[in-house]
Design a protein around this motif. Structure first.
Motif, PDB file in Angstrom:
ATOM      1  N   ALA A 147       0.843  -1.201   0.000  1.00  0.00           N
ATOM      2  CA  ALA A 147       0.000   0.000   0.000  1.00  0.00           C
ATOM      3  C   ALA A 147       0.874   1.246   0.000  1.00  0.00           C
ATOM      4  CB  ALA A 147      -0.915   0.002   1.223  1.00  0.00           C
ATOM      5  N   ASP A 148       0.383   2.303  -0.619  1.00  0.00           N
ATOM      6  CA  ASP A 148       1.124   3.562  -0.659  1.00  0.00           C
ATOM      7  C   ASP A 148       0.772   4.454   0.519  1.00  0.00           C
ATOM      8  OD1 ASP A 148       2.482   3.768  -3.581  1.00  0.00           O
ATOM      9  OD2 ASP A 148       0.612   2.656  -3.674  1.00  0.00           O
ATOM     10  N   ASP A 149      -0.420   4.254   1.076  1.00  0.00           N
ATOM     11  CA  ASP A 149      -0.834   4.999   2.260  1.00  0.00           C
ATOM     12  C   ASP A 149      -1.992   4.256   2.913  1.00  0.00           C
ATOM     13  OD1 ASP A 149      -0.948   6.941   4.220  1.00  0.00           O
ATOM     14  OD2 ASP A 149      -1.097   8.621   2.840  1.00  0.00           O
ATOM     15  N   TYR A 150      -2.428   4.768   4.062  1.00  0.00           N
ATOM     16  CA  TYR A 150      -3.390   4.078   4.908  1.00  0.00           C
ATOM     17  C   TYR A 150      -4.170   5.143   5.668  1.00  0.00           C
ATOM     18  CZ  TYR A 150      -4.744   0.839   8.734  1.00  0.00           C
ATOM     19  OH  TYR A 150      -5.421   0.083   9.644  1.00  0.00           O
ATOM     20  N   ILE A 151      -5.499   5.042   5.658  1.00  0.00           N
ATOM     21  CA  ILE A 151      -6.305   6.028   6.378  1.00  0.00           C
ATOM     22  C   ILE A 151      -7.419   5.302   7.123  1.00  0.00           C
ATOM     23  CG2 ILE A 151      -7.887   6.489   4.446  1.00  0.00           C
ATOM     24  CD1 ILE A 151      -7.765   9.494   5.337  1.00  0.00           C
ATOM     25  N   THR A 152      -7.737   5.798   8.325  1.00  0.00           N
ATOM     26  CA  THR A 152      -8.698   5.141   9.200  1.00  0.00           C
ATOM     27  C   THR A 152     -10.003   5.922   9.260  1.00  0.00           C
ATOM     28  OG1 THR A 152      -6.874   4.316  10.564  1.00  0.00           O
ATOM     29  CG2 THR A 152      -9.068   4.263  11.534  1.00  0.00           C
ATOM     30  N   ILE A 189      -4.549  11.654  -0.990  1.00  0.00           N
ATOM     31  CA  ILE A 189      -4.598  11.280  -2.403  1.00  0.00           C
ATOM     32  C   ILE A 189      -3.616  12.130  -3.206  1.00  0.00           C
ATOM     33  CG2 ILE A 189      -6.025  11.365  -4.495  1.00  0.00           C
ATOM     34  CD1 ILE A 189      -8.409  10.563  -2.716  1.00  0.00           C
ATOM     35  N   ALA A 190      -3.638  13.445  -2.973  1.00  0.00           N
ATOM     36  CA  ALA A 190      -2.737  14.348  -3.698  1.00  0.00           C
ATOM     37  C   ALA A 190      -1.283  14.015  -3.405  1.00  0.00           C
ATOM     38  CB  ALA A 190      -3.043  15.796  -3.319  1.00  0.00           C
ATOM     39  N   ALA A 191      -0.987  13.678  -2.141  1.00  0.00           N
ATOM     40  CA  ALA A 191       0.387  13.361  -1.757  1.00  0.00           C
ATOM     41  C   ALA A 191       0.881  12.087  -2.433  1.00  0.00           C
ATOM     42  CB  ALA A 191       0.488  13.220  -0.239  1.00  0.00           C
ATOM     43  N   VAL A 192       0.025  11.063  -2.482  1.00  0.00           N
ATOM     44  CA  VAL A 192       0.413   9.803  -3.130  1.00  0.00           C
ATOM     45  C   VAL A 192       0.631  10.016  -4.621  1.00  0.00           C
ATOM     46  CG1 VAL A 192      -0.372   7.490  -3.787  1.00  0.00           C
ATOM     47  CG2 VAL A 192      -0.654   8.283  -1.434  1.00  0.00           C
ATOM     48  N   LEU A 193      -0.264  10.728  -5.268  1.00  0.00           N
ATOM     49  CA  LEU A 193      -0.126  10.988  -6.702  1.00  0.00           C
ATOM     50  C   LEU A 193       1.147  11.795  -6.992  1.00  0.00           C
ATOM     51  CD1 LEU A 193      -3.832  11.809  -7.620  1.00  0.00           C
ATOM     52  CD2 LEU A 193      -2.548   9.759  -8.260  1.00  0.00           C
ATOM     53  N   LYS A 194       1.465  12.727  -6.109  1.00  0.00           N
ATOM     54  CA  LYS A 194       2.677  13.526  -6.281  1.00  0.00           C
ATOM     55  C   LYS A 194       3.924  12.656  -6.160  1.00  0.00           C
ATOM     56  CE  LYS A 194       5.046  17.646  -4.533  1.00  0.00           C
ATOM     57  NZ  LYS A 194       4.994  18.753  -3.543  1.00  0.00           N
ATOM     58  N   ARG A 195       3.915  11.721  -5.179  1.00  0.00           N
ATOM     59  CA  ARG A 195       5.069  10.836  -5.012  1.00  0.00           C
ATOM     60  C   ARG A 195       5.244   9.941  -6.225  1.00  0.00           C
ATOM     61  NH1 ARG A 195       3.223   9.782   0.413  1.00  0.00           N
ATOM     62  NH2 ARG A 195       2.634   7.667  -0.189  1.00  0.00           N
ATOM     63  N   VAL A 196       4.140   9.465  -6.773  1.00  0.00           N
ATOM     64  CA  VAL A 196       4.206   8.565  -7.931  1.00  0.00           C
ATOM     65  C   VAL A 196       4.766   9.292  -9.141  1.00  0.00           C
ATOM     66  CG1 VAL A 196       2.820   7.241  -9.565  1.00  0.00           C
ATOM     67  CG2 VAL A 196       2.354   7.082  -7.121  1.00  0.00           C
ATOM     68  N   GLU A 197       4.417  10.572  -9.274  1.00  0.00           N
ATOM     69  CA  GLU A 197       4.888  11.352 -10.415  1.00  0.00           C
ATOM     70  C   GLU A 197       6.368  11.714 -10.296  1.00  0.00           C
ATOM     71  OE1 GLU A 197       2.294  14.662 -10.413  1.00  0.00           O
ATOM     72  OE2 GLU A 197       0.571  13.544 -11.177  1.00  0.00           O
ATOM     73  N   LEU A 205      10.665   5.158   0.010  1.00  0.00           N
ATOM     74  CA  LEU A 205       9.764   5.970   0.818  1.00  0.00           C
ATOM     75  C   LEU A 205       8.320   5.868   0.363  1.00  0.00           C
ATOM     76  CD1 LEU A 205      12.021   9.124   1.210  1.00  0.00           C
ATOM     77  CD2 LEU A 205      11.473   7.447   2.973  1.00  0.00           C
ATOM     78  N   ALA A 206       8.104   5.596  -0.912  1.00  0.00           N
ATOM     79  CA  ALA A 206       6.740   5.454  -1.409  1.00  0.00           C
ATOM     80  C   ALA A 206       6.076   4.200  -0.862  1.00  0.00           C
ATOM     81  CB  ALA A 206       6.724   5.423  -2.940  1.00  0.00           C
ATOM     82  N   ARG A 207       6.865   3.169  -0.627  1.00  0.00           N
ATOM     83  CA  ARG A 207       6.334   1.899  -0.129  1.00  0.00           C
ATOM     84  C   ARG A 207       6.563   1.709   1.361  1.00  0.00           C
ATOM     85  NH1 ARG A 207       3.013   1.181  -4.022  1.00  0.00           N
ATOM     86  NH2 ARG A 207       3.941   0.889  -6.064  1.00  0.00           N
TER      87      ARG A 207
END
Length: 244
Positions: free
Chosen positions: A112-117, A129-137, A152-154
């Motif tokens: 997973a790239d991130d986790y939210i409760t 969501i924006a942070a994950v997309l930014k890291r992927v780019e 760091l992404a994983r």
């Protein structure tokens, strides 16, 4: 071209709320639809529950990110993620009603790239969501430190190969540990104050106190040490920390 987010959430009201939130923020959405109480014949025509088939359905939609609920009827979200990772690096944010750290560690270990409760603030979700997309780019999320490769992404640190298995030894990081290590890596060799780390954590919606920061630093040190990076994080009394 708009960014597409695929939603896997079995509660229809929550699924629609997510779709409305994302659409209102400029995202295109698609979703796996779960029947409330399908009759046997309807079940055959509804969304398939075979993991590989669901993965094929997700990839066929060509999304840019997947929002995946862990607790699904007849499905285990973590196992679905594990199956997805066999063929795809599609960014994934896991969503769960459990606040267990073990769920977070397992999710990150499966890729997973991130986790939210739940319950979460809609704005916090949009920021994640924006942070994950930014890291992927970004060109690359892999950093090198001593003999270690840090993804760091994983949230994974890989060390030298284990003599018994022949595979690299690995340590899994929590979200807080990832944020702290990322900051230390950016300032490698320079002092990073506790205030700077606390600010970085708060900016990432990770609300922890001063004692919790100490605990996270201690855990991060232990994980680095387990991979052979002894004394990687030095304490400069009254000043902060240095990645040595």
């Amino acid at each position: 071209m708009s960014t597409k987010i695929y939603i896997i959430e079995d509660e229809s009201v929550m699924r629609q709320s997510l779709a409305d939130l994302l659409a209102g923020s400029g995202y295109e959405t698609d979703a796996l639809v779960f029947e409330e109480q399908p009759a046997p014949r309807e079940l055959e025509r509804s969304a398939p529950f075979d993991l590989e088939t669901i993965v094929e359905q997700i990839l066929a939609a060509k999304p840019d990110l997947l929002l995946l609920d862990i607790n699904l009827p007849g499905l285990n979200g973590e196992q679905l993620l594990k199956t997805l990772r066999q063929t795809s690096e599609l960014p994934v944010i896991m969503v769960t009603s459990s606040s267990s750290e073990m769920d977070e560690v397992l999710s990150m270990s499966y890729g997973a790239d991130d986790y939210i409760t739940k319950p979460y603030s809609p704005q916090v979700l949009l920021l994640r969501i924006a942070a994950v997309l930014k890291r992927v780019e970004a060109p690359s999320s892999i950093k090198n430190f001593r003999h270690l490769n840090i993804d760091l992404a994983r949230g994974v640190i890989s060390g030298e190969k284990d003599s018994r298995t022949g595979k690299p030894r690995r340590a899994l990081l929590t979200k807080n540990e990832m944020i702290i290590l990322s900051h230390l890596l950016e300032a490698k060799g320079e002092i990073v104050t506790r205030d700077a780390l606390m600010t970085d954590l708060w900016n990432n919606q990770e609300y922890i106190n001063d004692n919790a920061l100490t605990v996270n630093i201690s855990r991060l040190r232990s994980k680095l040490k387990s991979l052979g990076a002894d004394d990687a994080i030095e304490t400069r009394k009254g000043l902060g920390y240095v990645l040595a």
